[in-house]
Design a protein around this motif. Structure first.
Motif, PDB file in Angstrom:
ATOM      1  N   LEU A  43       3.854  -4.101   2.808  1.00  0.00           N
ATOM      2  CA  LEU A  43       4.876  -3.076   2.606  1.00  0.00           C
ATOM      3  C   LEU A  43       4.146  -1.751   2.440  1.00  0.00           C
ATOM      4  O   LEU A  43       3.486  -1.512   1.434  1.00  0.00           O
ATOM      5  CB  LEU A  43       5.700  -3.418   1.368  1.00  0.00           C
ATOM      6  N   PHE A  44       4.266  -0.914   3.443  1.00  0.00           N
ATOM      7  CA  PHE A  44       3.505   0.345   3.506  1.00  0.00           C
ATOM      8  C   PHE A  44       4.455   1.483   3.154  1.00  0.00           C
ATOM      9  O   PHE A  44       5.398   1.784   3.897  1.00  0.00           O
ATOM     10  CB  PHE A  44       2.946   0.504   4.922  1.00  0.00           C
ATOM     11  N   LEU A  45       4.224   2.110   2.010  1.00  0.00           N
ATOM     12  CA  LEU A  45       5.119   3.145   1.481  1.00  0.00           C
ATOM     13  C   LEU A  45       4.464   4.504   1.695  1.00  0.00           C
ATOM     14  O   LEU A  45       3.413   4.794   1.131  1.00  0.00           O
ATOM     15  CB  LEU A  45       5.378   2.895  -0.005  1.00  0.00           C
ATOM     16  N   VAL A  46       5.109   5.328   2.514  1.00  0.00           N
ATOM     17  CA  VAL A  46       4.474   6.566   2.981  1.00  0.00           C
ATOM     18  C   VAL A  46       5.307   7.774   2.577  1.00  0.00           C
ATOM     19  O   VAL A  46       6.526   7.805   2.771  1.00  0.00           O
ATOM     20  CB  VAL A  46       4.316   6.542   4.514  1.00  0.00           C
ATOM     21  N   LEU A  87       0.868  -1.174   0.000  1.00  0.00           N
ATOM     22  CA  LEU A  87       0.000   0.000   0.000  1.00  0.00           C
ATOM     23  C   LEU A  87       0.906   1.225   0.000  1.00  0.00           C
ATOM     24  O   LEU A  87       1.770   1.361   0.873  1.00  0.00           O
ATOM     25  CB  LEU A  87      -0.905   0.017   1.230  1.00  0.00           C
ATOM     26  N   ALA A  88       0.741   2.090  -0.996  1.00  0.00           N
ATOM     27  CA  ALA A  88       1.551   3.310  -1.093  1.00  0.00           C
ATOM     28  C   ALA A  88       0.638   4.522  -1.037  1.00  0.00           C
ATOM     29  O   ALA A  88      -0.333   4.603  -1.802  1.00  0.00           O
ATOM     30  CB  ALA A  88       2.352   3.309  -2.387  1.00  0.00           C
ATOM     31  N   ILE A  89       0.937   5.457  -0.134  1.00  0.00           N
ATOM     32  CA  ILE A  89       0.130   6.675  -0.016  1.00  0.00           C
ATOM     33  C   ILE A  89       1.031   7.902  -0.043  1.00  0.00           C
ATOM     34  O   ILE A  89       2.160   7.872   0.435  1.00  0.00           O
ATOM     35  CB  ILE A  89      -0.721   6.675   1.275  1.00  0.00           C
ATOM     36  N   GLY A  90       0.530   8.982  -0.625  1.00  0.00           N
ATOM     37  CA  GLY A  90       1.276  10.231  -0.636  1.00  0.00           C
ATOM     38  C   GLY A  90       1.619  10.690  -2.041  1.00  0.00           C
ATOM     39  O   GLY A  90       1.333  10.016  -3.040  1.00  0.00           O
ATOM     40  N   LYS A  91       2.256  11.847  -2.112  1.00  0.00           N
ATOM     41  CA  LYS A  91       2.581  12.434  -3.413  1.00  0.00           C
ATOM     42  C   LYS A  91       3.684  11.673  -4.136  1.00  0.00           C
ATOM     43  O   LYS A  91       3.820  11.781  -5.352  1.00  0.00           O
ATOM     44  CB  LYS A  91       2.950  13.910  -3.230  1.00  0.00           C
ATOM     45  N   ALA A  92       4.465  10.891  -3.403  1.00  0.00           N
ATOM     46  CA  ALA A  92       5.521  10.082  -4.027  1.00  0.00           C
ATOM     47  C   ALA A  92       5.117   8.609  -4.134  1.00  0.00           C
ATOM     48  O   ALA A  92       5.958   7.751  -4.408  1.00  0.00           O
ATOM     49  CB  ALA A  92       6.811  10.214  -3.234  1.00  0.00           C
ATOM     50  N   ALA A  93       3.835   8.316  -3.943  1.00  0.00           N
ATOM     51  CA  ALA A  93       3.379   6.926  -3.857  1.00  0.00           C
ATOM     52  C   ALA A  93       3.658   6.130  -5.125  1.00  0.00           C
ATOM     53  O   ALA A  93       4.090   4.974  -5.065  1.00  0.00           O
ATOM     54  CB  ALA A  93       1.881   6.897  -3.533  1.00  0.00           C
ATOM     55  N   ALA A 140       6.095   2.840  -5.172  1.00  0.00           N
ATOM     56  CA  ALA A 140       5.538   1.526  -5.491  1.00  0.00           C
ATOM     57  C   ALA A 140       6.217   0.923  -6.721  1.00  0.00           C
ATOM     58  O   ALA A 140       6.539  -0.272  -6.749  1.00  0.00           O
ATOM     59  CB  ALA A 140       4.035   1.650  -5.718  1.00  0.00           C
ATOM     60  N   ASN A 141       6.425   1.734  -7.728  1.00  0.00           N
ATOM     61  CA  ASN A 141       7.076   1.253  -8.946  1.00  0.00           C
ATOM     62  C   ASN A 141       8.485   0.742  -8.653  1.00  0.00           C
ATOM     63  O   ASN A 141       8.912  -0.298  -9.181  1.00  0.00           O
ATOM     64  CB  ASN A 141       7.119   2.387  -9.973  1.00  0.00           C
ATOM     65  N   SER A 142       9.206   1.445  -7.794  1.00  0.00           N
ATOM     66  CA  SER A 142      10.567   1.038  -7.422  1.00  0.00           C
ATOM     67  C   SER A 142      10.547  -0.244  -6.597  1.00  0.00           C
ATOM     68  O   SER A 142      11.406  -1.115  -6.776  1.00  0.00           O
ATOM     69  CB  SER A 142      11.241   2.155  -6.629  1.00  0.00           C
ATOM     70  N   ALA A 143       9.571  -0.365  -5.699  1.00  0.00           N
ATOM     71  CA  ALA A 143       9.466  -1.571  -4.872  1.00  0.00           C
ATOM     72  C   ALA A 143       9.226  -2.805  -5.734  1.00  0.00           C
ATOM     73  O   ALA A 143       9.816  -3.870  -5.509  1.00  0.00           O
ATOM     74  CB  ALA A 143       8.346  -1.409  -3.853  1.00  0.00           C
ATOM     75  N   LEU A 144       8.383  -2.666  -6.742  1.00  0.00           N
ATOM     76  CA  LEU A 144       8.057  -3.800  -7.609  1.00  0.00           C
ATOM     77  C   LEU A 144       9.277  -4.251  -8.414  1.00  0.00           C
ATOM     78  O   LEU A 144       9.433  -5.448  -8.700  1.00  0.00           O
ATOM     79  CB  LEU A 144       6.900  -3.442  -8.539  1.00  0.00           C
ATOM     80  N   LYS A 145      10.149  -3.320  -8.772  1.00  0.00           N
ATOM     81  CA  LYS A 145      11.359  -3.689  -9.508  1.00  0.00           C
ATOM     82  C   LYS A 145      12.255  -4.602  -8.680  1.00  0.00           C
ATOM     83  O   LYS A 145      12.885  -5.531  -9.195  1.00  0.00           O
ATOM     84  CB  LYS A 145      12.131  -2.425  -9.903  1.00  0.00           C
ATOM     85  N   VAL A 146      12.323  -4.334  -7.381  1.00  0.00           N
ATOM     86  CA  VAL A 146      13.170  -5.126  -6.491  1.00  0.00           C
ATOM     87  C   VAL A 146      12.452  -6.387  -6.014  1.00  0.00           C
ATOM     88  O   VAL A 146      13.069  -7.433  -5.808  1.00  0.00           O
ATOM     89  CB  VAL A 146      13.585  -4.291  -5.256  1.00  0.00           C
ATOM     90  N   LEU A 147      11.132  -6.270  -5.838  1.00  0.00           N
ATOM     91  CA  LEU A 147      10.330  -7.379  -5.312  1.00  0.00           C
ATOM     92  C   LEU A 147       9.237  -7.758  -6.313  1.00  0.00           C
ATOM     93  O   LEU A 147       8.059  -7.457  -6.108  1.00  0.00           O
ATOM     94  CB  LEU A 147       9.700  -6.982  -3.974  1.00  0.00           C
ATOM     95  N   PRO A 148       9.612  -8.415  -7.412  1.00  0.00           N
ATOM     96  CA  PRO A 148       8.606  -8.751  -8.431  1.00  0.00           C
ATOM     97  C   PRO A 148       7.539  -9.715  -7.942  1.00  0.00           C
ATOM     98  O   PRO A 148       6.508  -9.890  -8.604  1.00  0.00           O
ATOM     99  CB  PRO A 148       9.448  -9.375  -9.558  1.00  0.00           C
ATOM    100  N   LYS A 149       7.782 -10.328  -6.758  1.00  0.00           N
ATOM    101  CA  LYS A 149       6.773 -11.264  -6.238  1.00  0.00           C
ATOM    102  C   LYS A 149       5.671 -10.573  -5.421  1.00  0.00           C
ATOM    103  O   LYS A 149       4.842 -11.260  -4.820  1.00  0.00           O
ATOM    104  CB  LYS A 149       7.451 -12.352  -5.415  1.00  0.00           C
ATOM    105  N   ILE A 150       5.660  -9.251  -5.383  1.00  0.00           N
ATOM    106  CA  ILE A 150       4.533  -8.556  -4.749  1.00  0.00           C
ATOM    107  C   ILE A 150       3.240  -9.019  -5.413  1.00  0.00           C
ATOM    108  O   ILE A 150       3.069  -8.898  -6.629  1.00  0.00           O
ATOM    109  CB  ILE A 150       4.681  -7.027  -4.877  1.00  0.00           C
TER     110      ILE A 150
END
Length: 407
Positions: free
Chosen positions: A112-115, A38-44, A48-58
């Motif tokens: 994974l909570f991206l704030v 879950l990603a919230i905020g102006k940089a969400a 999230a896009n960066s997290a998926l690159k490192v963790l493709p199993k999301i």
């Protein structure tokens, strides 16, 4: 020098974009069970896009960001855009989806909570029988009152179902929170109003802020403010991956690459934007150096809205500073937001020099009247002194810097 200033701004923002910070943090992390995001905020979106690159199993994710801040679809993610700085109907719809999503996760799962900054208005459902309209009115009063972000979020937390650690109570899963901090001092309970972090503010704190700024509230709101927030949470871990300290160091580095002797004056600048502009303008006027110099001020100010014009805190700092450096040669002041949107405008901030006031006067623009009406955007626009970066995908407070160059 204006070209130098714009290069410093561009390169410094690039240095604090979330992709590197997120990827560096996650690349060596090991997770048990399924991973959700879950990603919230102006940089969400960027986070999230960066997290998926490192963790493709999301397996699945949700992004809630400001209007025009999504940069397209992301595999396995639902993307919602909503109101900022005031929550709207889309905020409520998106947050309901996020709660439904999180409440179905299991103990062995990791959320994974991206704030990032802006999350406080973008992630919201009011407590009890409070309507969205009532919440909007209170938030608008707070934003116009001159209250700082900690004070605003103290009230928000006590009126919300998800702020002040309440969101963490709605899921059985482990929560790993990665934070881009836009709060001076990195108070984790204040950033995005701390949805997954224990809250140490009290109902009495909220009452005191309401009284201090003479915020008009109903009896129903008064009763709701009595609801306390969680003071302990067991299922969380939290990490700060970007903040104003890194931003200031980046400006220092990029100005030095252009040949300026660079000094970080402060990393926690706050208070009224108008007074800050006067202060920085006076420093720029009086400061003398035999070599090219960059003085850096990091932080985040507030604007007490008195008029009905258009502008933001950085534009107001720049325009106010222009009054004090009128006629001063070889001097530039730039003030800008890391997220690319200063207040409710499409500009990141403003940039002025010793000729700015003269240029405005030639257009019959009375700067003092403009400032009284909080209309810095339209004045700076007339003399091509707005800074435009577009939404940057990060949010780590603001920078004001002075360039002095007698070469």
């Amino acid at each position: 020098m204006k070209k130098d200033a714009l290069n410093i701004i561009k390169n410094s923002i690039n240095d604090v974009l979330p992709n590197v910070s997120v990827e560096n943090f996650l690349k060596d992390k090991k997770f048990e069970g399924n991973i959700y995001t879950l990603a919230i905020g102006k940089a969400a979106w960027e986070m999230a896009n960066s997290a998926l690159k490192v963790l493709p199993k999301i397996k699945k994710g949700i992004i809630i960001t400001k209007y025009k801040h999504s940069k397209g679809s992301i595999k396995n993610f639902d993307i919602y855009e909503a109101g900022h700085p005031i929550s709207d109907e889309n905020t409520i719809k998106a947050t309901k989806k996020a709660i439904e999503f999180a409440s179905n996760l299991k103990e062995e799962d990791t959320l994974l909570f991206l704030v990032s900054g802006g999350g406080s208005s973008l992630f919201e459902i009011p407590e009890k029988n409070i309507s969205l309209k009532e919440l909007q009115e209170i938030n608008l009063q707070l934003l116009k009152s001159g209250a700082d972000i900690r004070e605003i979020n103290t009230v928000r937390k006590h009126l919300s179902k998800v702020k002040g650690g309440k969101f963490a109570k709605l899921t059985k899963s482990k929560i790993m929170t990665l934070v881009l901090s836009d709060v001076l001092g990195n108070d984790l309970s204040t950033i995005a109003s701390g949805p997954a972090y224990p809250d140490f503010t009290t109902s009495n704190d909220a009452f005191n802020i309401i009284e201090k700024y003479n915020i008009k509230i109903s009896k129903k709101i008064l009763e709701t403010l009595k609801i306390e927030t969680p003071k302990k949470l067991k299922n969380i871990e939290t990490h700060i991956i970007g903040d104003i300290n890194k931003f200031c160091e980046s400006v220092k580095k990029n100005s030095e690459l252009l040949g300026y002797k660079s000094i970080i004056m402060v990393k926690s600048m706050n208070g009224d934007a108008d007074e800050t502009g006067k202060f920085i303008g006076n420093i720029a006027k009086d400061f003398e150096s035999k070599e090219p110099t960059c003085l850096i001020f990091g932080g985040e100010t507030t604007v007490k809205v008195k008029g009905n014009g258009k502008g933001g805190r950085n534009q107001e700092i720049a325009l106010t500073a222009a009054l004090n450096i009128s006629g001063v040669k070889d001097t530039i002041i730039a003030s800008f937001s890391s997220d690319g949107t200063d207040g409710p405008t499409d500009a990141a901030g403003g940039i002025v020099d010793g000729n700015s006031l003269k240029n405005l006067k030639e257009l019959n623009i009375d700067v003092k009247k403009i400032l009284k009406n909080n209309d810095s955007y339209n004045a700076l626009k007339k003399i091509n002194s707005l800074i435009f970066t577009g939404p940057t995908g990060t949010n780590v407070n603001d920078i004001t810097f002075i360039l002095k160059n007698n070469r």
